[in-house]
Write a protein that holds these residues in place. Structure first.
Motif, PDB file in Angstrom:
ATOM      1  N   TYR A 111       0.854  -1.196   0.000  1.00 22.92           N
ATOM      2  CA  TYR A 111       0.000   0.000   0.000  1.00 22.92           C
ATOM      3  C   TYR A 111       0.885   1.239   0.000  1.00 22.92           C
ATOM      4  O   TYR A 111       1.689   1.430   0.918  1.00 22.92           O
ATOM      5  CB  TYR A 111      -0.885  -0.021   1.255  1.00 22.92           C
ATOM      6  CG  TYR A 111      -1.943   1.037   1.288  1.00 22.92           C
ATOM      7  CD1 TYR A 111      -3.164   0.826   0.673  1.00 22.92           C
ATOM      8  CD2 TYR A 111      -1.728   2.240   1.936  1.00 22.92           C
ATOM      9  CE1 TYR A 111      -4.146   1.801   0.713  1.00 22.92           C
ATOM     10  CE2 TYR A 111      -2.701   3.213   1.969  1.00 22.92           C
ATOM     11  CZ  TYR A 111      -3.913   2.982   1.357  1.00 22.92           C
ATOM     12  OH  TYR A 111      -4.880   3.938   1.393  1.00 22.92           O
ATOM     13  N   SER A 113       1.006   4.782   0.665  1.00 28.55           N
ATOM     14  CA  SER A 113       0.212   5.829   1.313  1.00 28.55           C
ATOM     15  C   SER A 113       0.404   7.157   0.611  1.00 28.55           C
ATOM     16  O   SER A 113      -0.555   7.862   0.347  1.00 28.55           O
ATOM     17  CB  SER A 113       0.636   6.004   2.762  1.00 28.55           C
ATOM     18  OG  SER A 113      -0.082   5.158   3.586  1.00 28.55           O
ATOM     19  N   ASP A 114       1.629   7.495   0.367  1.00 34.59           N
ATOM     20  CA  ASP A 114       1.867   8.855  -0.082  1.00 34.59           C
ATOM     21  C   ASP A 114       3.164   8.939  -0.865  1.00 34.59           C
ATOM     22  O   ASP A 114       4.117   8.205  -0.591  1.00 34.59           O
ATOM     23  CB  ASP A 114       1.934   9.781   1.148  1.00 34.59           C
ATOM     24  CG  ASP A 114       1.695  11.231   0.765  1.00 34.59           C
ATOM     25  OD1 ASP A 114       1.383  11.465  -0.412  1.00 34.59           O
ATOM     26  OD2 ASP A 114       1.817  12.100   1.643  1.00 34.59           O
ATOM     27  N   ARG A 142       5.120   0.142   8.683  1.00 36.01           N
ATOM     28  CA  ARG A 142       5.357   1.267   7.793  1.00 36.01           C
ATOM     29  C   ARG A 142       6.825   1.387   7.473  1.00 36.01           C
ATOM     30  O   ARG A 142       7.687   0.961   8.239  1.00 36.01           O
ATOM     31  CB  ARG A 142       4.917   2.564   8.455  1.00 36.01           C
ATOM     32  CG  ARG A 142       3.465   2.853   8.305  1.00 36.01           C
ATOM     33  CD  ARG A 142       3.157   4.280   8.664  1.00 36.01           C
ATOM     34  NE  ARG A 142       1.720   4.481   8.651  1.00 36.01           N
ATOM     35  CZ  ARG A 142       1.021   4.677   7.541  1.00 36.01           C
ATOM     36  NH1 ARG A 142       1.631   4.735   6.372  1.00 36.01           N
ATOM     37  NH2 ARG A 142      -0.293   4.831   7.589  1.00 36.01           N
ATOM     38  N   LEU A 168      -0.360  10.803  -7.272  1.00 35.72           N
ATOM     39  CA  LEU A 168       0.569  11.398  -6.313  1.00 35.72           C
ATOM     40  C   LEU A 168       1.817  11.882  -7.033  1.00 35.72           C
ATOM     41  O   LEU A 168       2.349  12.959  -6.734  1.00 35.72           O
ATOM     42  CB  LEU A 168       0.910  10.372  -5.237  1.00 35.72           C
ATOM     43  CG  LEU A 168      -0.291   9.922  -4.387  1.00 35.72           C
ATOM     44  CD1 LEU A 168       0.027   8.660  -3.620  1.00 35.72           C
ATOM     45  CD2 LEU A 168      -0.704  11.025  -3.433  1.00 35.72           C
TER      46      LEU A 168
ATOM     47  N   CYS B 224      -8.726   4.188   0.614  1.00 33.97           N
ATOM     48  CA  CYS B 224      -8.571   4.137   2.058  1.00 33.97           C
ATOM     49  C   CYS B 224      -9.921   4.386   2.693  1.00 33.97           C
ATOM     50  O   CYS B 224     -10.866   4.804   2.030  1.00 33.97           O
ATOM     51  CB  CYS B 224      -7.555   5.178   2.514  1.00 33.97           C
ATOM     52  SG  CYS B 224      -7.884   6.815   1.909  1.00 33.97           S
ATOM     53  N   ALA B 309      -0.318   9.092  10.499  1.00 34.47           N
ATOM     54  CA  ALA B 309      -1.625   8.918   9.859  1.00 34.47           C
ATOM     55  C   ALA B 309      -2.718   8.791  10.903  1.00 34.47           C
ATOM     56  O   ALA B 309      -2.496   8.282  12.001  1.00 34.47           O
ATOM     57  CB  ALA B 309      -1.606   7.673   8.989  1.00 34.47           C
ATOM     58  N   GLU B 316      -7.579   7.373   5.359  1.00 33.99           N
ATOM     59  CA  GLU B 316      -6.320   7.646   6.037  1.00 33.99           C
ATOM     60  C   GLU B 316      -5.859   9.061   5.721  1.00 33.99           C
ATOM     61  O   GLU B 316      -5.456   9.364   4.603  1.00 33.99           O
ATOM     62  CB  GLU B 316      -5.260   6.637   5.576  1.00 33.99           C
ATOM     63  CG  GLU B 316      -3.893   6.923   6.162  1.00 33.99           C
ATOM     64  CD  GLU B 316      -2.809   6.024   5.583  1.00 33.99           C
ATOM     65  OE1 GLU B 316      -3.128   4.895   5.177  1.00 33.99           O
ATOM     66  OE2 GLU B 316      -1.649   6.471   5.508  1.00 33.99           O
ATOM     67  N   ARG B 336      -1.586  14.121   3.318  1.00 29.84           N
ATOM     68  CA  ARG B 336      -1.975  12.964   2.523  1.00 29.84           C
ATOM     69  C   ARG B 336      -3.486  12.947   2.527  1.00 29.84           C
ATOM     70  O   ARG B 336      -4.117  12.526   3.497  1.00 29.84           O
ATOM     71  CB  ARG B 336      -1.408  11.694   3.143  1.00 29.84           C
ATOM     72  CG  ARG B 336      -1.515  10.457   2.301  1.00 29.84           C
ATOM     73  CD  ARG B 336      -2.739   9.650   2.575  1.00 29.84           C
ATOM     74  NE  ARG B 336      -2.712   8.444   1.750  1.00 29.84           N
ATOM     75  CZ  ARG B 336      -3.772   7.718   1.483  1.00 29.84           C
ATOM     76  NH1 ARG B 336      -4.918   8.053   1.979  1.00 29.84           N
ATOM     77  NH2 ARG B 336      -3.672   6.664   0.736  1.00 29.84           N
TER      78      ARG B 336
END
Lengths: 233, 374, 341
Positions: A111, A113-114, A142, A168, B224, B309, B316, B336
């Motif tokens: 995954y 996230s960012d 993470r 992103l 998410c 987060a 998220e 984010r």
């Protein structure tokens, strides 16, 4: 009448202007003012992030050790700060690392996230940090991956590894002007397509180049119209 | 008469229509360029940025405390959630211990906010599909939440309800009783919405099997929050990486099975129940003590970077903050945004569906354009 | 002369103004009913409890700028709302509002015309309206109206089949196409056709919802999907004409439902003798009350149900309603033949 109207909003609402007004030469308008504001507000920024090494009593997680073993030379540095682990990766090896982290048994970072970037304009050589925040939905851990890139250079796109990175990375391109090689659709995403400059760079003034819309609306309109026509075609 | 062979009688090209940025159902200034074959969507391109205010850039020029106000204006339907994520990230950079009472109250505020946000979502989603009454019923209960927030912090939309190190003030007298009263009302009224929708044939036909996304695809595309859970992925930041007082709370993470619009609807409804459950627990076990930690007047976190987060109602929400250790504002602040990441999946969801489903799908991913565009 | 010209003219004027005022107040009623369902107050500002709101609305629509898009087909664009409104209003010509009354000793029937093919006339006139909608959507030269117009044409044509088929079973039961005869047949029968033909009533009602573009079948003007559907580009008075037509159509289908299924102007239980005291109420009052109850159902449904999707609507029309309507005709005919033997 028109003049008084023009000066007002420019001074009052610095944030609203750059989001709408395109201009050919962003830094030319107000670099001096912006620089002055910055100087009086804060001391000059450091040339780069501290990237603290892990203290002796914290052991490096297995997934990072395995990564270092599997791809020797890819990881330049491992950093630890307030509980977050970061690996700094050599830019040419980024894709290998991404594939490894997604698929390896002990990592499973499925995954993304960012994806973001940080601008360190005074750092010698590579100006930008590109930061990937990864998470594993199965192992629930993470990791941050960082890579350094010089202005004008490109980074391999990880949108083939994590589809989530698509937008992103577009945003990073839009805001910092970092190119992602192999990205399927590298267009601006938040700023208008005809926008000049990349707003999140540290040398981009906070006010933006927005005065063009106020100073010579004719020119701005022309620019807009030529763009609109191109879109209709 | 010979028919003209060279020119076809009907123009069978795909029709390109522009849904938004001004359209009654795009929840703000979202623009979706749809390629239609009849009423079937062949392709969709999402154009965003109409509400871009440069919050991230602005944050680099504001005090650490001032930025709480900017976070209010990201997801304006759930600003307490954005406040919480930001102050927690800064507290992490400062390695600051927040008093337990403050963490409990934060949990209560965050869950009230989740209820408010889910109510707005349910209402607008139902209205998009044509059930206008549900919208007004939902806003009726949301109004009560706004009243509670107003009593706590004086604001009804952009709360600025958190401070770095704790909370601006303790709870007003009798506030907890009103919250408990509200919890009862909410559970009671939830039945009303369900009567109108859950077993309604038209609602079922409009949401079942619409916008199906598998668990693997949902993870890959970065969904998410409820949309991810609707696909059956057990992922909730509150459980996986507990923050505030969630580690001490007991609650379930509802997940769907089919990953369609109906499952996402059910997941959110169940989350409303779970939120009520969390609020009751937190109020029941509310510890005594201060609500603010000792924080220096001028906040200057040591140099370093972190990502933290939270589970906002949309999903998220994370903050990546780099501090240079010298200045009174962050060197780099990155949000984010859950709405942004969820919106990315829209083209994938709508392909092959009809125009009417596009509306349902924009509704089901629950976006707030303030957060998408920042 | 008086019988031939003056009385019908007076009746036309009364019906026309009555219909237009009813339409205006239907809009208010709709807003009020919706508001009550949705725990709101509705219009409250113009007059006590907003009773003068329709007048304000009409004034506003009159003085509003009437925009014709540059690229629109101007003639058709102007014509379309008229094509929609006129059939909706002339359909009232055959509706029997009440039994015969005597004014100054002169017997006056409370309908404008009693055509021997009254029902057929309504079917014929009602299907003209759809042209206006299609033309309005097409002539706007804009994408959302076009999609709305296309949806409308497909929807109205398919549901018209179902509605017309239910008429057939009513005709079988009554033995006449005349609206007046249908009512008197219900009197002779002793019960309303709603009890004789419940399935036909149900199909008719669903079809009527679709025919008048009402929720849950309001796809041609689905606000959340097509902005405003076929009338997206219309403004001012021309928009008002579409609006009037929609409500006039609602009243027509409710009046037809009342006539065909709820005994028209007859009092409840027309054959029960001890309820004779109800006859003091004028017949047209019964008609109006019944029509408004049907109308109320329209509003109630709108406040309750979500909207169907286009393909589901078509499936419901062709795969459920039309077969049911045909089966109903066959059963009705069979029963009729069996009884007559």
């Amino acid at each position: 009448m028109a003049d008084t109207e023009n000066t007002d909003p420019a001074g009052e609402k610095p944030a609203a202007v750059p989001s709408q007004a395109p201009a050919p030469k962003p830094p030319a308008k107000t670099p001096a003012a912006a620089a002055a504001a910055k100087v009086e507000k804060a001391p000059p920024p450091p040339p780069g992030p501290p990237d603290q090494a892990a203290p002796a009593d914290v052991s490096v997680p297995d997934c990072i050790q395995a990564l270092q073993a599997a791809l020797p030379g890819a990881v330049i540095q491992v950093s630890y700060w307030v509980g977050d682990w970061t690996v700094i990766v050599a830019t040419p090896r980024l894709l290998d690392v991404a594939h490894y982290l997604r698929d390896a048994v002990g990592a499973k970072f499925d995954y993304c996230s960012d994806v973001t970037a940080v601008d360190w304009p005074t750092r010698a050589g590579e100006r930008f940090d590109v930061v990937y925040c990864l998470y594993s939905t199965s192992l629930r851990h993470r990791l941050r991956v960082k890579t350094r890139v010089a202005d004008g250079d490109s980074v391999a796109s990880v949108s083939g590894v994590w589809a989530a990175a698509n937008w992103l990375e577009r945003e990073v391109w839009d805001m910092f002007g970092i190119r992602f090689a192999g990205h399927p659709d590298l267009r601006r995403i938040l700023m208008p397509d005809e926008w000049q400059g990349h707003p999140q760079r540290k040398d981009y003034p906070l006010e933006g180049p927005g005065e063009l819309i106020l100073e010579s609306p004719q020119e701005w309109l022309k620019l807009r119209q030529s763009f609109d026509e191109a879109e209709i075609e | 008469m010979e028919p003209d062979v060279a020119r076809p009688m009907f123009d069978t090209d795909e029709l390109v229509i522009n849904m938004g940025p001004q359209h009654p159902a795009t929840h703000g200034v979202l623009r979706v360029v749809l390629k239609l074959d009849g009423e079937k969507v062949v392709d969709a391109d999402v154009v965003i940025g109409y509400l871009h205010r440069g919050v991230e850039k602005l944050s680099e020029n504001r005090d650490w405390t001032q930025i709480v106000l900017l976070t209010d204006r990201l997801d304006y339907v759930a600003s307490a959630a954005a406040n919480l994520a930001y102050v927690e990230t800064v507290e992490k950079l400062l390695s600051l211990e927040v008093p337990r009472r403050a963490r409990y109250i934060r949990t209560i505020l965050a869950e009230l906010q989740r209820l408010a946000s889910h109510l707005v979502w349910l209402g607008s989603h139902a209205m998009d599909i044509g059930a206008v009454t549900v919208f007004l019923y939902c806003l009726r209960e949301r109004e009560l939440i706004l009243d509670l927030f107003e009593e706590y912090c004086g604001a009804r939309l952009t709360y600025n309800s958190m401070r770095i190190g704790g909370l601006p003030q303790d709870l007003p007298p009798n506030w907890d009783k009103k919250v408990l009263q509200f919890c009862d009302i909410q559970l009671e009224k939830l039945v009303e919405y369900e009567t109108l929708l859950t077993h309604n044939r038209i609602w079922l036909e409009r949401t079942k099997g619409i916008g199906v996304i598998s668990a693997a695809d949902a993870i890959a595309v970065g969904l998410c929050g409820p949309p991810l859970r609707g696909s059956g992925v057990v992922r909730d930041v509150r459980k996986d990486e507990p923050y505030a007082a969630y580690a001490e709370m007991e609650f379930d993470v509802p997940v769907g099975t089919n990953g369609d619009t109906y499952d996402r609807y059910l997941v959110r409804l169940e989350e409303i129940r779970q939120s009520v459950r969390i609020i009751r627990q937190a109020l029941g076990g509310l510890p005594e003590g201060p609500v603010m930690a000792k924080v220096p007047r001028l906040i200057k976190p040591p140099a370093g970077e972190t990502y933290h987060a939270n589970e906002s109602p949309k999903g998220e929400i994370g903050y990546f903050i780099a501090s240079d250790g010298k200045s009174t504002s962050p060197y780099r602040l990155r949000v984010r945004p859950p709405s942004f990441c969820n919106l990315q999946a829209l083209p994938q969801l709508v392909r092959g569906h009809l125009v009417a489903d596009v509306i349902a799908l924009i509704g089901t991913i629950d976006i707030v354009l303030g957060e998408v565009d920042r | 002369m008086i019988d031939l010209l003056v009385i019908p003219l007076i009746k036309i004027v009364i019906v026309l103004t009555g219909v237009l005022i009813t339409v205006m107040y239907m809009v208010l009623l709709e807003r009020k009913v919706q508001a009550w369902v949705q725990v709101r107050l509705g219009p409250m500002r113009v007059g006590p409890h907003g009773v003068l709101q329709p007048i304000a609305d009409v004034l506003k629509l009159f003085v509003k700028e009437d925009i014709t898009p540059v690229r629109a087909d101007k003639v058709v664009f102007t014509l379309a709302p008229i094509i929609v409104l006129v059939p909706a209003i002339i359909a009232f010509a055959v509706i029997p509002f009440g039994d015969q009354v005597s004014i100054f000793g002169k017997p006056v029937p409370l309908h404008i015309a009693d055509l021997n093919v009254g029902l057929l006339y309504i079917v014929a006139v009602a299907s003209i309206g759809v042209y206006g909608i299609i033309l309005g959507g097409w002539s706007s030269n804009s994408k959302y109206p076009l999609l709305g117009g296309l949806r409308a044409s497909a929807q109205l044509i398919s549901y018209e089949v179902a509605v017309t088929l239910t008429f057939v079973s009513v005709i079988l039961a009554s033995g006449s196409l005349s609206m007046v005869d249908i009512v008197t047949a219900q009197k002779a029968n002793g019960v309303w056709f709603a009890f004789v033909q419940p399935l036909a009533l149900f199909i008719y009602f669903v079809g009527a919802l679709a025919e008048t573009n009402r929720s849950p079948f309001d796809l041609p003007e689905a606000e959340q999907e097509l902005v405003a559907g076929f009338h997206t580009e219309y403004s001012g008075m021309r928009f008002a004409l579409f609006f009037l037509a929609e409500y006039a159509n609602m009243i027509v289908v409710s009046a037809v439902a009342t006539t065909l299924f709820f005994g028209g102007w007859l009092r409840p239980f027309p054959s029960v003798a001890f309820l004779h005291f109800l006859d003091v109420v004028p017949t047209w009052i019964w008609f109006v009350v019944k029509t408004f109850l049907v109308l109320y159902l329209f509003l109630w449904i709108r406040a309750t149900l979500p909207r169907y999707r286009y393909d589901q609507l078509m499936r419901l029309g062709w795969k459920v309603l039309i077969p049911l309507a045909i089966a109903n005709i066959i059963v009705t005919a069979a029963v009729k033949v069996a009884l007559s033997d």
